[in-house]
Design an enzyme around this catalytic site. Sequence first.
Site, PDB file in Angstrom:
ATOM      1  N   CYS A   2      -1.868   0.547  -2.396  1.00  0.00           N
ATOM      2  CA  CYS A   2      -2.468   1.305  -3.490  1.00  0.00           C
ATOM      3  C   CYS A   2      -1.581   2.517  -3.789  1.00  0.00           C
ATOM      4  O   CYS A   2      -1.062   3.157  -2.883  1.00  0.00           O
ATOM      5  CB  CYS A   2      -3.874   1.819  -3.221  1.00  0.00           C
ATOM      6  SG  CYS A   2      -5.043   0.515  -2.863  1.00  0.00           S
ATOM      7  N   ARG A  27       3.068  -0.733  -4.984  1.00  0.00           N
ATOM      8  CA  ARG A  27       2.135  -0.524  -3.874  1.00  0.00           C
ATOM      9  C   ARG A  27       0.865  -1.358  -3.998  1.00  0.00           C
ATOM     10  O   ARG A  27       0.005  -1.334  -3.121  1.00  0.00           O
ATOM     11  CB  ARG A  27       1.751   0.965  -3.790  1.00  0.00           C
ATOM     12  CG  ARG A  27       2.939   1.879  -3.641  1.00  0.00           C
ATOM     13  CD  ARG A  27       2.504   3.324  -3.662  1.00  0.00           C
ATOM     14  NE  ARG A  27       1.778   3.670  -2.461  1.00  0.00           N
ATOM     15  CZ  ARG A  27       2.341   4.106  -1.350  1.00  0.00           C
ATOM     16  NH1 ARG A  27       3.635   4.257  -1.289  1.00  0.00           N
ATOM     17  NH2 ARG A  27       1.609   4.396  -0.297  1.00  0.00           N
ATOM     18  N   LYS A 486      11.283 -15.258   2.835  1.00  0.00           N
ATOM     19  CA  LYS A 486      11.657 -15.013   1.432  1.00  0.00           C
ATOM     20  C   LYS A 486      11.113 -16.130   0.546  1.00  0.00           C
ATOM     21  O   LYS A 486      10.540 -15.871  -0.508  1.00  0.00           O
ATOM     22  CB  LYS A 486      13.184 -14.927   1.247  1.00  0.00           C
ATOM     23  CG  LYS A 486      13.891 -13.741   1.811  1.00  0.00           C
ATOM     24  CD  LYS A 486      13.645 -12.440   1.096  1.00  0.00           C
ATOM     25  CE  LYS A 486      12.468 -11.709   1.629  1.00  0.00           C
ATOM     26  NZ  LYS A 486      12.597 -10.713   2.616  1.00  0.00           N
TER      27      LYS A 486
HETATM   28  C1  F6R Z   1       9.082  -9.057   3.128  1.00  0.00           C
HETATM   29  C2  F6R Z   1       8.774  -7.655   3.274  1.00  0.00           C
HETATM   30  C3  F6R Z   1       7.759  -7.256   4.291  1.00  0.00           C
HETATM   31  C4  F6R Z   1       8.149  -5.915   4.927  1.00  0.00           C
HETATM   32  C5  F6R Z   1       7.043  -5.438   5.874  1.00  0.00           C
HETATM   33  C6  F6R Z   1       7.433  -4.157   6.585  1.00  0.00           C
HETATM   34  O1  F6R Z   1      10.074  -9.260   2.176  1.00  0.00           O
HETATM   35  O2  F6R Z   1       9.298  -6.829   2.591  1.00  0.00           O
HETATM   36  O3  F6R Z   1       7.599  -8.235   5.258  1.00  0.00           O
HETATM   37  O4  F6R Z   1       9.338  -6.078   5.619  1.00  0.00           O
HETATM   38  O5  F6R Z   1       5.870  -5.215   5.148  1.00  0.00           O
HETATM   39  O6  F6R Z   1       7.717  -3.140   5.671  1.00  0.00           O
HETATM   40  P1  F6R Z   1       8.610  -1.913   6.065  1.00  0.00           P
HETATM   41  O7  F6R Z   1       9.982  -2.413   6.304  1.00  0.00           O
HETATM   42  O8  F6R Z   1       8.533  -1.001   4.865  1.00  0.00           O
HETATM   43  O9  F6R Z   1       7.998  -1.302   7.278  1.00  0.00           O
END
Ligand code: F6R
Length: 609
Positions: A2, A27, A486
């Site tokens: 959000c 978000r 991905k």
């Molecule tokens: C997948 C992706 C998510 C983030 C995960 C952790 O492409 O982006 O799996 O890697 O939500 O997010 P961060 O790296 O921001 O802690």
Amino acid sequence: MCGIIGAVAQRDIADILLKGLCCLEYRGYDSAGLLVVNSQGQVSRLRRVGKVRNLINAAEDTILLGETGIAHTRWATHGQPEEINAHPHISTNISVVHNGIIENYELLRAHLKKQGYSFVSETDTEVIAHLVNWEQKKGGTLLEVVQRVLPFLRGTYGMVILDSYFPDRLVAARSGSPLVIGRGIGENFIVSDPIALFSVSRCFIYLEEGDVAQISCNNIIITDQHQNIVQRNEIESYLEPYSVDKGIYNHYMQKEIYEQPAVITNTLISRCKNGCVYFEELDDYANDLLEKVQHIKIVACGTSYHSGMVSRYWWESLAHISCDIEIASEFRYRKSVVLENSLFITLSQSGETADTLAALRLSKKMGYLGSLSICNVLFSSLVRESDLALMTNAGVEIGVASTKSFTSQLVLLLLLVAKISGLKNKTSLVEKKIVNSLQELPSCIEKVLLQNKLLSKLAEEFSDKNHVLFIGRGEQYPIAMEGALKLKEISYTHAEAYAAGELKHGPLALIDGNMPVIILAPNNTLLEKLKSNIEEIRARDGLLYVFTDSESGFMNNDQTRIILLPHIEKILAPIVYIVPLQLLSYYVAIIKGTDLDKPRNLAKSVTVE
Ligand code: F6R
């Protein structure tokens, strides 16, 4: 998840709120809403299901006059993505936007119902609006009322509260979800991410855990968790507005995939000199601490978890330091043993992932040597709360699927392996070897990107497939996991990854003439073993897509497609091999027509557990 934004100004504010919501859409994008109030206390609220675009379209046909306002883009937790559940939520004069989860909302709801409040939504947020309204009856300013209400709430929140009886101010509170004040000229703002304020402010104040703030046009008051008035540092933004443009690309994800060679080049230029690694963020104290490290514990989520998994191979084979890695949501709820002189490393693009942040906070009570975060967002909670932090400096990543932040995490992890090896053993050649071999990485990735036409053609063969397997050995196993993630998240194709040696322990039963298997097969010491696994799949009619190099000796045939990648040093192969998988997923998603920068049900910054 959000995104929230609030503004107190001396001009109509609806357009600024809507522009801000567009930047915060990463978000969450199930529904969006805004509420403005003018100086006479007249309130206008508009909410729509779906993307912010739907709200903007509706705003074109609506009069939204008011100098103070709040807005929200939602990632649904409690209640369907319906208009009735979209924020802001109202209780007579009180309106609220909220990011987070109020865990005890059912209890509060029951209590408020007994006081005569009726609920129109299924959300946890509506209880906050009613609770503030109820508490306000006992008197006090909005700031004091909010301070009295907060102890009743269990869970996480970044929230902004507006009282239409006092439209000259907003009150915000932070616990577990980020909030940043943006200072303007004769106007002030509060937001989940400063990226949403670049058109109106460059001066930001990050609220800390437990802070409550009141903003008006010319004044900002911040109190800490003990309700003492505090001054928080004001920070000038370093980001340029163009860094959030798509430029010549069709999608943010495409742009971010193509930015990888430049991002890595920048990292190498600023971090490597004469065969040595320099981290200007680390002072003598930090270097002394790193020299003592005997064990590495890595905690992260999603893509960041996969980069940690790759690094485990490097820590143990190059630096001879034992390493284990764990998903943050698991780590935080189990009792674990801390090995002597362990460094606690968190990896995160956003620096706001709730589980990773909670794991870091927990680690501080557990006896680790210290904590280090590798992160892409300066001043994020993770960076501010870690003892040491290294920035990936990949630039803003907007596509929900992480790409450049993954490869830049890998590069930084490899540099950290080099640095700690050098600190622990001054005569070791590991540091020099890593630094020298990294120099060829950007051009190697450029060559992979030139395969775009081949990969877009190949994607056609996946567009009617419901399942895909990815396999690899060693460092390529986590790359198989990242490739599968991905494909899943942006093309909605079910994909699973296996360490190639595991196939015969079950997954081989899935193989038939309709099952594509993506195989990561660089020419390395595990190639012969992998070739045996490939034969097992071939014998069961599986469709083979082999990503390899010219020295590996694979041949195209009816059942086998060979995708030739440049030959590269073993340690760099994982960083190179993920790039074609990113592109392949991108093209499959294009054919399937998904909203690949904002895939369904997801959000970029996962601030709820
Ligand atoms: C997948 C992706 C998510 C983030 C995960 C952790 O492409 O982006 O799996 O890697 O939500 O997010 P961060 O790296 O921001 O802690």
